[in-house]
Motif scaffolding. Structure first.
Motif, PDB file in Angstrom:
ATOM      1  N   GLU A 819       0.796  -1.226   0.000  1.00  0.00           N
ATOM      2  CA  GLU A 819       0.000   0.000   0.000  1.00  0.00           C
ATOM      3  C   GLU A 819       0.828   1.274   0.000  1.00  0.00           C
ATOM      4  O   GLU A 819       0.336   2.344  -0.347  1.00  0.00           O
ATOM      5  CB  GLU A 819      -0.950  -0.006   1.214  1.00  0.00           C
ATOM      6  CG  GLU A 819      -1.955  -1.158   1.142  1.00  0.00           C
ATOM      7  CD  GLU A 819      -2.969  -1.113   2.282  1.00  0.00           C
ATOM      8  OE1 GLU A 819      -3.352   0.004   2.681  1.00  0.00           O
ATOM      9  OE2 GLU A 819      -3.369  -2.191   2.756  1.00  0.00           O
ATOM     10  N   SER A 821       4.138   3.466  -1.457  1.00  0.00           N
ATOM     11  CA  SER A 821       5.034   3.458  -2.612  1.00  0.00           C
ATOM     12  C   SER A 821       6.368   2.853  -2.200  1.00  0.00           C
ATOM     13  O   SER A 821       6.745   2.879  -1.022  1.00  0.00           O
ATOM     14  CB  SER A 821       5.249   4.880  -3.127  1.00  0.00           C
ATOM     15  OG  SER A 821       6.037   5.615  -2.211  1.00  0.00           O
ATOM     16  N   GLU A 822       7.082   2.329  -3.164  1.00  0.00           N
ATOM     17  CA  GLU A 822       8.346   1.665  -2.863  1.00  0.00           C
ATOM     18  C   GLU A 822       9.307   2.619  -2.173  1.00  0.00           C
ATOM     19  O   GLU A 822       9.998   2.255  -1.207  1.00  0.00           O
ATOM     20  CB  GLU A 822       8.962   1.117  -4.151  1.00  0.00           C
ATOM     21  CG  GLU A 822      10.257   0.343  -3.919  1.00  0.00           C
ATOM     22  CD  GLU A 822      10.806  -0.256  -5.195  1.00  0.00           C
ATOM     23  OE1 GLU A 822      11.969  -0.727  -5.179  1.00  0.00           O
ATOM     24  OE2 GLU A 822      10.063  -0.251  -6.211  1.00  0.00           O
ATOM     25  N   HIS A 823       9.334   3.881  -2.639  1.00  0.00           N
ATOM     26  CA  HIS A 823      10.259   4.876  -2.078  1.00  0.00           C
ATOM     27  C   HIS A 823       9.894   5.210  -0.626  1.00  0.00           C
ATOM     28  O   HIS A 823      10.764   5.221   0.255  1.00  0.00           O
ATOM     29  CB  HIS A 823      10.237   6.152  -2.920  1.00  0.00           C
ATOM     30  CG  HIS A 823      11.004   7.275  -2.298  1.00  0.00           C
ATOM     31  ND1 HIS A 823      12.387   7.292  -2.236  1.00  0.00           N
ATOM     32  CD2 HIS A 823      10.569   8.421  -1.680  1.00  0.00           C
ATOM     33  CE1 HIS A 823      12.781   8.397  -1.614  1.00  0.00           C
ATOM     34  NE2 HIS A 823      11.704   9.098  -1.271  1.00  0.00           N
TER      35      HIS A 823
END
Length: 848
Positions: A819, A821-823
């Motif tokens: 859920e 973002s990867e960052h």
């Protein structure tokens, strides 16, 4: 205090240096009186029950006090009852009223006498008194009580009795219109010289002999006088003289300073305590350290020696350690603080093993006996009977104290003391060379201050008995530990014996250290073998592992059987801290030795440890086989406790296989045996494991009940690990029941307890639990930070959890990664991993 007979302002200079001749104001009277009693405005406000602002306004004559406030002020400022109407009238007066007008309006038989302060020979101290405001207040109030005639300030050498006595005498000076007089007795060697010394202090002649002369009695008979008899400890046979003169002179009161009580009727004892020390349980700042009177005294005396000396955040912990090692003794602190001319606080810390050498070279205006701590203790030691001196020296090795039983075993093993040990202990305690307290178990405990103990060690060495006494000391504690281990293993008063070992930990450490220094491997291993269950149950794993490791390295002779027992203990302690590789090596070496010795009991016990490690490393079938072999051996031996533990381990193995019915069956059998044996530790573990089965079987209410029951046992055993893991699993139980507030509370408690017992696995699981709670509440970035912190806290093998907690963990980690973002997820995760443990703890307690 007599309000009518006291004028503390009569010679007070005005701002221009001229005597003040105008009438006093009520506010100024209160201010000077408060200062004379060494009270702050905050102290007085607390006593009268009003705000500090009110006291400030009264002293500034900005507020006319109510009658209720005036009456409270009269009581707290020590105004004698017959003068309180005048005091209240002055308080309620209008600015135009003069004092003489006011006093004439008060019905009193005693006219105002405007003479100076009452006569006294009190000297003005050159330094301020630090950290004794409470003591001054308590003793002052007692002295002003009509029923109190004799107070004795008692305490060990260097505690500050004389200085406190002067401060109290100064504080009550105005309550004794005929004077306050100090009678120094330290230089007097003959009790017959006390009456002349008193007469000399009073400025009268004609008193000689062993009793107070008629001249002296006549002088004191109708006068209100306070006598301060300073340093009475070497004059105790003259205590009857004090009682006689008090009986004959109704207006006389006596304040005594002594290292021992007078033991006469009507004596009120006040034990002078050491100065309060700072709390060193957390990182200490300079400001926090200076809040301690002991550190404040060190700071002030250090600045006298070196004006630019300062307490900083960098040296605060060292200075606190110095004061703690000096037992909060004012004399010792003052003498050591003067060493800052030559040594930094860190260098002083390095020399703390030689306190008596550091605490020398006191001010030359002090009595000789107070110029070094050693001389102060010499004075008390020389007053002991020969038998008391022998006992004093032979008790020197006890760190943190001893019981009468221990003293008898070590100090009188050959029945060569000239008096009963208990009588000698009472004498040393009476003379304040030995402290005593009654512990919660009802047993009386005797202990030296460390400074005095160091002196006692010197006396023991002088007697040439150190080696012989040390052998007795070591033998007593080894016997105590082995006896305790037997009772713990047999479940006979397990809690009592654990508490007893806890109370002598400092002595046990000293014995182990001595064994290491002398390469005494056999007794060292015996002691480790006797103590490992105590270390295991009471969450002292780190310390226990250290001692066993050091003892195992000794080159001295030892028996294989004792070594195998110690190795087994090392295995369990390593297992407690998830050091699986080391634990496996210990258990395997122990099992191999026991097999070679044909010791089936030892083999069965080692198999428990081997099986748990196999289980932890994923070798489920091998673990079950080890537990079954152990069960078979215990059944052959008829060992019920061993059978119960084997069933418990088999139940946990079934839980890992998700065989919840089989697990519950094994655990119920195990608990039944533990309960029949009255085994609190086994009962706690079995109940906890039943809670895990219930939680895995989706029975949260039953799980909660089991965890609460096991928590009760763990609390009774004072087992930090058990309490922490109970709260952790109560947190997961609450989480499954959607009770987020309760979950947060349980995880917080688990986190604090795991941190206190240095359980990294427990810390990691608690942080992971808080992360899952954050997911449940929709705070995903917070959850990512806590998951990162949990990963960083756990060891390389990851976070070991029960099946339900592990399922929740995997589910919630996936939710965060899906859920966010990867960052964002990576950034929050990394932030959590990089946080120091203390910062993580603070964040955890603040954000939930």
């Amino acid at each position: 205090m007599s309000f009518n007979e006291v004028d503390p302002y009569h010679t007070e200079p005005s701002p221009r240096g001229q005597p003040m001749t105008s009438d006093l104001s009520f506010g100024r009277f209160v201010k000077v009186r408060r200062r004379a009693l060494d009270l702050t405005q905050e102290d007085l406000a607390q006593q009268v029950g009003y705000s500090v602002i009110t006291i400030r306004k009264v002293e500034a004559d900005e507020r006319r006090p109510s009658r209720q406030l005036a009456e409270r002020l009269a009581q707290c400022l020590g105004i004698v009852p017959e003068d309180q109407p005048a005091f209240v009238l002055l308080a309620r007066s209008h600015p135009g009223d003069t004092r003489s007008q006011l006093l004439q309006r008060v019905a009193t038989d005693r006219p105002w006498r405007p003479e100076l302060r009452p006569p006294t020979n009190l000297a003005t101290p050159l330094t301020r008194l630090i950290g004794r405001q409470h003591e001054v207040r308590v003793i002052r109030e007692a002295l002003l009580d009509r029923e109190t005639r004799l107070i004795t300030l008692v305490g060990p050498p260097g505690i500050g009795k004389s200085r406190l006595g002067v401060a109290v005498a100064t504080a009550v000076q105005h309550a004794f219109p005929d004077g306050v007089f100090v009678v120094p007795l330290a230089s007097i060697s003959d009790p017959m010289l006390i009456p002349p010394a008193v007469a000399d202090a009073l400025g009268i002649k004609g008193s000689t002999g062993q009793t107070f002369s008629p001249t002296l009695i006549d002088f004191l008979h109708d006068r209100r006088v306070l006598l301060v008899l300073d340093s009475f400890e070497h004059m105790l046979e003259a205590a009857r003289l004090v009682a006689d003169v008090l009986t004959a002179c109704a207006g006389l009161k006596v304040l005594v300073t002594s290292r021992a009580p007078l033991h006469v009727r009507g004596e009120h004892l006040f034990q002078v305590p050491p100065l309060d020390l700072p709390d060193r349980s957390q990182d200490l700042t300079a400001a926090a350290a200076l809040g301690s009177p002991a550190v404040e005294l060190f700071h002030e005396r250090a600045r006298e020696a070196m004006p630019d000396f300062a307490i900083t955040d960098a040296n605060a912990a060292d200075i606190a350690l110095i004061c703690a090692n000096l037992d909060g003794l004012p004399l010792a602190i003052e003498l050591v603080a003067a060493r800052t001319r030559l040594l930094s606080p860190r260098e002083i810390v390095a020399r703390l093993g030689h306190r008596l050498a550091l605490a020398t070279d006191g001010p030359r205006d002090l009595p000789v006996r107070q110029q070094t701590v050693r001389r102060a203790i010499d004075w008390s030691y020389d007053l002991l009977d020969p038998g008391e001196q022998i006992l004093f020296a032979r008790l020197a090795l006890f760190i943190g104290g001893c019981t009468a039983e221990a003293a008898e075993a070590v100090a009188n093993a050959h029945d060569d003391l000239p008096m009963p040990v208990l009588e000698g202990l009472a004498a040393l305690a009476d003379k304040n060379l030995l402290g005593q307290e009654e512990r919660t178990d009802g047993e009386r405990h005797f202990a030296f201050l460390e400074t005095i103990r160091e002196y006692a060690v010197e006396r023991l060495a002088e007697r040439g008995e150190e080696a012989a006494v040390r052998d007795l000391y070591d033998a007593f504690h080894l016997s105590l530990a082995e006896n305790a281990n037997k009772h713990i293993a047999d479940n006979q008063d397990q809690q009592t014996w654990l508490d007893r070992l806890e109370s002598v930990q400092d002595n046990l450490r000293a014995v182990l250290e001595g064994y290491i220094q002398r390469q005494a491997a056999e007794p060292g291993l015996r002691l480790c073998a006797a103590l490992w269950k105590f270390w295991h149950i009471r969450s002292h794993q780190t310390e226990g592992r250290r001692w066993i490791s050091l003892i195992l390295q000794l080159s001295g002779p030892r028996s294989d059987h004792i070594k195998a027992q110690a190795l087994q203990g090392a295995g369990w302690l390593a297992l407690d801290q998830s050091a699986y590789d080391k634990a496996y090596l210990y258990f395997e070496e122990s099992r191999g030795t026991f097999r070679a010795l044909s010791d089936s009991y030892g083999v069965a016990e080692a198999l428990h440890g081997v099986g748990i490690i196999m289980q932890a490393t994923g070798r489920e079938e091998d673990a079950t086989a080890a537990f079954q072999e152990s069960l078979d051996l215990y059944r052959e031996l008829g060992d019920d406790e061993g059978i119960a533990w084997s069933l418990d381990h088999l139940g946990c193995a079934a839980l890992e296989r998700h065989d919840y019915e089989g697990a519950q069956d094994m655990l119920v059998q195990s608990l039944a045996i533990f309960r029949r044996l009255h085994h609190p530790w086994g009962s706690a573990i079995s109940l906890h494991h039943q809670g895990l089965v219930a939680l895995a079987g989706l029975q949260p209410a039953r799980a909660r009940d089991c965890f609460l029951d096991s928590l009760t046992f763990f609390e009774g055993l004072t087992n930090g690990w058990g309490m922490a893991t109970s709260y952790e699993h109560l947190g997961y139980t609450a989480l499954t029941m959607n009770d987020h507030r309760q979950a947060a509370e349980h995880f917080h408690r688990s986190l604090r307890l795991s941190h206190s017992v240095q359980d990294r696995d427990g810390l990691a699981r608690s942080l992971a639990g808080l992360a899952s709670l954050a997911v449940a509440e929709g705070h995903l970035e917070r959850a990512a930070r806590f998951f990162g912190a949990a990963e960083a806290t756990a060891d390389a093998s990851g976070i070991r959890m029960n099946p339900v907690a592990h399922f929740i963990y995997q589910r919630d980690v996936a939710a965060v990664r899906d859920e966010l973002s990867e960052h964002v997820a990576a950034s929050a995760w990394s932030a959590g991993r990089e946080m120091p443990v203390n910062q993580v703890m603070t964040m955890a307690l603040a954000e939930f």
